[in-house]
Motif scaffolding. Sequence first.
Motif, short mmCIF file in Angstrom:
data_model
loop_
_atom_site.label_atom_id
_atom_site.label_comp_id
_atom_site.label_asym_id
_atom_site.label_seq_id
_atom_site.Cartn_x
_atom_site.Cartn_y
_atom_site.Cartn_z
N MET A 32 -10.92 -13.67 -11.83
CA MET A 32 -10.10 -14.44 -12.78
C MET A 32 -10.99 -15.27 -13.71
SD MET A 32 -6.98 -15.87 -10.43
CE MET A 32 -5.65 -14.83 -9.84
N ALA A 33 -11.99 -15.93 -13.13
CA ALA A 33 -12.87 -16.78 -13.93
C ALA A 33 -13.80 -15.97 -14.82
CB ALA A 33 -13.68 -17.69 -13.01
N ALA A 34 -14.08 -14.72 -14.41
CA ALA A 34 -14.93 -13.87 -15.24
C ALA A 34 -14.19 -13.38 -16.48
CB ALA A 34 -15.42 -12.66 -14.42
N TYR A 35 -12.88 -13.15 -16.36
CA TYR A 35 -12.11 -12.57 -17.46
C TYR A 35 -11.26 -13.59 -18.22
CZ TYR A 35 -13.58 -7.94 -16.10
OH TYR A 35 -14.35 -6.83 -15.83
N GLY A 36 -11.31 -14.84 -17.81
CA GLY A 36 -10.54 -15.86 -18.51
C GLY A 36 -11.14 -17.23 -18.26
N PRO A 37 -10.67 -18.26 -18.97
CA PRO A 37 -11.19 -19.61 -18.78
C PRO A 37 -10.74 -20.21 -17.45
CG PRO A 37 -9.33 -19.64 -20.30
CD PRO A 37 -9.63 -18.19 -20.02
N THR A 38 -11.50 -21.19 -16.98
CA THR A 38 -11.17 -21.81 -15.70
C THR A 38 -10.04 -22.83 -15.82
OG1 THR A 38 -12.86 -23.51 -16.06
CG2 THR A 38 -13.52 -21.55 -14.82
N GLU A 39 -9.85 -23.42 -16.99
CA GLU A 39 -8.87 -24.50 -17.12
C GLU A 39 -7.46 -24.07 -16.70
OE1 GLU A 39 -11.13 -23.72 -19.31
OE2 GLU A 39 -12.31 -25.51 -19.72
N PRO A 40 -6.95 -22.93 -17.17
CA PRO A 40 -5.60 -22.53 -16.73
C PRO A 40 -5.50 -22.29 -15.23
CG PRO A 40 -6.25 -21.32 -18.70
CD PRO A 40 -7.48 -22.01 -18.19
N ILE A 41 -6.60 -21.85 -14.62
CA ILE A 41 -6.59 -21.65 -13.17
C ILE A 41 -6.45 -22.99 -12.46
CG2 ILE A 41 -7.90 -20.77 -11.19
CD1 ILE A 41 -9.34 -18.88 -13.17
N THR A 88 -0.97 -14.36 -15.85
CA THR A 88 -1.43 -14.35 -17.23
C THR A 88 -2.13 -13.02 -17.53
OG1 THR A 88 -3.62 -15.25 -16.72
CG2 THR A 88 -1.82 -16.85 -17.11
N PRO A 89 -2.30 -12.67 -18.80
CA PRO A 89 -2.97 -11.40 -19.13
C PRO A 89 -4.39 -11.29 -18.56
CG PRO A 89 -1.78 -12.23 -21.05
CD PRO A 89 -1.70 -13.31 -20.00
N SER A 90 -5.18 -12.36 -18.65
CA SER A 90 -6.54 -12.28 -18.12
C SER A 90 -6.55 -12.18 -16.60
CB SER A 90 -7.38 -13.48 -18.59
OG SER A 90 -6.84 -14.69 -18.10
N ASN A 91 -5.63 -12.87 -15.94
CA ASN A 91 -5.55 -12.76 -14.48
C ASN A 91 -5.06 -11.39 -14.06
OD1 ASN A 91 -6.47 -15.36 -14.20
ND2 ASN A 91 -4.47 -16.25 -13.76
N LEU A 92 -4.22 -10.76 -14.89
CA LEU A 92 -3.80 -9.39 -14.60
C LEU A 92 -5.00 -8.45 -14.65
CD1 LEU A 92 -1.70 -7.22 -14.04
CD2 LEU A 92 -1.23 -7.14 -16.51
#
Length: 473
Positions: free
Chosen positions: A248-257, A271-275
Amino acid sequence: MVGITFGGSAKPRSLVVAAVSAMLLVAGCAAPGEESTPAPPTSAPATAAPSEGSAAPSASAAAAGPDCGTDPVELNAYFETGFDLPFKLSEEFTKQFPNVTWDIKQDQFTNLMTATPRLLSGDNPPDLIRLPSMVTLVKDGLLKNLDGYVTDFGWDKFPPAQLAQNRVAEDGTRGSGSLYAAGLNYSLTGVFYNKELAQQIGMSAPPKTVAEFEDLLAKAKAANLLPIMAWNATASGGGLAFPLQNLMAAYGPTEPINDWIFQKPGASIDTPSNLTAAQHLQQWVESDYFPKDANAIEYTDANARFGKGEGVFMFNGDWQNAVYDKDQPGNVGFFVFPPADDGGKVAAMSAPLTYGIAANAKNADCAAFFFNWVATNEKAREIDVAVGGSNPGGPTDLPVPPAGEGSVTNETLSAGAQVAEDNGAMDFIANATGAIFAQGWTPELQKLVGGQQDAAGLLKAVQAEYEKELSQQ
């Protein structure tokens, strides 16, 4: 039960022992007692002189802010049973400041989860206490607001992500707002690897991208080696949450996580990046990169098998360093999971060994001075590494003491500095609610392993469970 208390210490009991315990139990300590308003720190008395022959406190620890004075002080403390670090730090603190002595009680983490509200609201509340949870304690006015100390000691110069997990906003969400606790050290998760097996598949340096890592997994499979040792049994919790969050952190920012973990309004894990991240995990499962019996493997068994040479890689935390050094001396390496793109910032689940100060503590200034001393004093930082095995945190310009030659701890410490530099620390997705690990992540990850769930369904199911639990709070 093996647990993961992100907000925990650096051993199997707190990031995995307390982590799963915290993940499963942290949610709802009801705090009895009258509500009290945290008070700002009082004015600083004169700085206490260290004893003769003892290591002097660092300049940053003694230069500014409240301290312990010169009169006799007895710090009332509650430590978690089974961890030497706070005891060793308290012993050294008294060596340097002999006017300070300690009245230490200790209890198991699970007992502290229920006892902490009573202790904080009692007639003799602790000056320092290991915190299994925070939000309810803050709501009921039982923890001291540390914002004044942030200014006095310059903690605002620390990496923001280092303090975020111990902040609570006025709306009761974590991750922002006022500071209510401090970490005695900071655990780090990432990828451990068997050096001999990694060499067999042509790995001469840690992968720089997810694609490079996945290429190594394919090479391991082609060489009839198990690419990733993992646990995913119910008793230990869904261990595949570790690689999933790294993806998840590789494909998207950490803040939403972190927003989702901290229960920010409107936050979603779907989210799209988490998908994209979950789809990669599903591909790993379908490619047999994990043990076929992962759903039956508990945490201790997975580590024992990795220690005997089964598995090229293993996602885990630095609390396991000493065991890996013992099982495979000099043969275990570590790296932070790589970003999607070469040169991108890195991120990792990293948690403080969390301690707080009672709102009505008698020696709050001295307790806060102890927090600052732990983060900045040279000897204290050495103890953090030697005993705790984790990064001492604090300002990024302070050197991190080295561990023993050949220890994997040196690699996790170096990686921790990189994560701090990139401000990439995350809490653990299993800590979003008290039951999300047991009722959401673990069963859905087990279904994924069993071919009964796909990436999209996994995220939708966990989000639905999350919203259900929030509605019942």
